[in-house]
Design an enzyme around this catalytic site. Structure first.
Site, mmCIF file in Angstrom:
data_model
loop_
_atom_site.group_PDB
_atom_site.id
_atom_site.type_symbol
_atom_site.label_atom_id
_atom_site.label_comp_id
_atom_site.label_asym_id
_atom_site.label_seq_id
_atom_site.Cartn_x
_atom_site.Cartn_y
_atom_site.Cartn_z
ATOM 1 N N SER A 57 3.165 -1.751 10.432
ATOM 2 C CA SER A 57 4.615 -1.858 10.665
ATOM 3 C C SER A 57 5.141 -3.266 10.403
ATOM 4 C CB SER A 57 4.978 -1.385 12.077
ATOM 5 O OG SER A 57 4.612 -0.023 12.247
ATOM 6 N N ASN A 82 0.863 -1.182 0.000
ATOM 7 C CA ASN A 82 0.000 0.000 0.000
ATOM 8 C C ASN A 82 0.903 1.237 0.000
ATOM 9 O OD1 ASN A 82 -1.865 2.001 0.460
ATOM 10 N ND2 ASN A 82 -2.317 1.395 2.577
ATOM 11 N N TRP A 83 1.030 1.831 -1.175
ATOM 12 C CA TRP A 83 1.951 2.971 -1.301
ATOM 13 C C TRP A 83 1.388 4.260 -0.717
ATOM 14 C CZ3 TRP A 83 4.016 2.484 -7.062
ATOM 15 C CH2 TRP A 83 4.820 1.336 -7.143
ATOM 16 N N LYS A 84 0.100 4.273 -0.427
ATOM 17 C CA LYS A 84 -0.549 5.491 0.079
ATOM 18 C C LYS A 84 -0.270 6.646 -0.895
ATOM 19 C CE LYS A 84 -0.259 3.462 4.607
ATOM 20 N NZ LYS A 84 -0.222 3.625 6.056
ATOM 21 N N HIS A 96 -9.610 1.379 4.690
ATOM 22 C CA HIS A 96 -8.355 1.643 5.389
ATOM 23 C C HIS A 96 -8.609 2.688 6.483
ATOM 24 C CE1 HIS A 96 -4.306 2.926 6.309
ATOM 25 N NE2 HIS A 96 -3.892 1.788 5.773
ATOM 26 N N GLU A 135 -5.566 -4.479 10.623
ATOM 27 C CA GLU A 135 -4.554 -3.437 10.797
ATOM 28 C C GLU A 135 -4.878 -2.617 12.050
ATOM 29 O OE1 GLU A 135 -2.503 -2.375 6.831
ATOM 30 O OE2 GLU A 135 -4.247 -1.094 7.078
ATOM 31 N N GLY A 189 2.745 -1.052 4.260
ATOM 32 C CA GLY A 189 2.854 0.350 3.865
ATOM 33 C C GLY A 189 4.307 0.736 3.639
ATOM 34 N N GLY A 190 4.918 1.332 4.638
ATOM 35 C CA GLY A 190 6.276 1.885 4.512
ATOM 36 C C GLY A 190 7.285 0.931 3.879
ATOM 37 N N GLU A 247 -7.021 5.175 7.418
ATOM 38 C CA GLU A 247 -6.780 6.570 7.019
ATOM 39 C C GLU A 247 -7.980 7.124 6.250
ATOM 40 O OE1 GLU A 247 -2.977 5.807 5.198
ATOM 41 O OE2 GLU A 247 -2.147 5.381 7.180
ATOM 42 N N GLY A 258 2.365 2.598 10.626
ATOM 43 C CA GLY A 258 3.356 3.653 10.432
ATOM 44 C C GLY A 258 4.084 4.070 11.692
#
Ligand code: PGA
Length: 251
Positions: free
Chosen positions: A211, A11-13, A99, A171, A232-233, A101, A177
């Protein structure tokens, strides 16, 4: 390896433009080409990079494309929205829905998320339904109930056949993150509760997200109800994402 095939979704956001997406794919494909074909891999670029990523991935698609959200409507006067049939043009296989966010910043409700899940299924795109509790809910001891309620609200009116076609991603919000990944046993407890909530979920992929890193991915994969990761990251760098998957499938 478990009977259910593993699945890893990057997930590159709101990161990477079209040319950065293209260079990611060019570096990433050679790194994953020797992985067993049963290992599902997908990347979720921003909408504006989908075309470039689709072109770089080519037509045989060792790595699938995912979208980060979509509209619950199929067309019409919804300024700024993107519909499922538009994603289908790029052979988007998955769409992340719900998600945290999006729930937080775009105020997406369980009802809206449920409508999106149905729209994705109708369009032949696999929804990855993201659920998870805040730290306050976790500390109150309500994590399992909270997650089950989110799942029920978004999928309760699906038929058994439809419910069997979704992917769930657990999640915990406090782990996203932050570098504070969730204890594996606790993630397993939630994943197990989700899997046993409905017969249709017996064989669906359940992912962990929050994470997940190359160093900790393997530990989640040992959990009997966790089949992969929503990353993600650690999915932004091709080597890091490939290392994470390699580590996770090593045993
Ligand atoms: P993270 O994000 O891996 O950077 O914690 C996961 C996610 O939000 O999907």
């Amino acid at each position: 390896m478990k009977q259910r095939p593993p699945l890893f979704v990057g997930n590159w956001k709101m990161n990477k433009n079209a040319s950065q997406a293209r260079s990611f794919v060019e570096s990433f494909l050679p790194l994953v080409e020797t992985f067993p074909s049963t290992v599902g891999i997908a990347i979720a670029p921003p909408f504006t990079a989908l075309a470039a990523a689709a072109a770089a991935l080519g037509s045989k698609r060792r790595v699938a494309l995912a979208a980060q959200t979509m509209s619950e409507f199929s067309e019409g006067a919804y300024t700024g929205e993107i519909a499922a049939p538009m994603l289908a043009e790029f052979d988007v296989a998955y769409v992340i829905l719900g998600h945290s966010e999006r729930r937080l910043y775009q105020h997406e409700s369980d009802a809206t998320i449920g409508a999106k899940v149905r729209a994705a299924l109708d369009a032949g795109i696999t929804p990855i339904l993201a659920v998870g509790e805040s730290l306050a809910v976790r500390e109150a001891g309500d994590a399992v109930a909270h997650v089950l309620a989110q799942i029920q609200a978004a999928t309760g009116d699906l038929t058994e056949e439809q419910a069997a076609r979704i992917v769930l991603a657990y999640e915990p919000i406090w782990a996203i993150g932050t570098g504070k990944n969730c204890d594996c046993d606790r993630a397993q407890e939630i994943a197990h509760a989700a899997r046993t909530a409905r017969n249709a979920f017996a064989d669906i992929p359940i992912l962990y997200g929050g994470s997940m890193k190359p160093e900790n991915a393997a530990a989640y994969m040992k959990m009997s109800d966790i089949d992969g990761g929503l990353v993600g990251g650690a999915s932004l760098d091709p080597r890091s994402f490939a290392n994470l998957i390699a580590g996770a499938i090593a045993e």
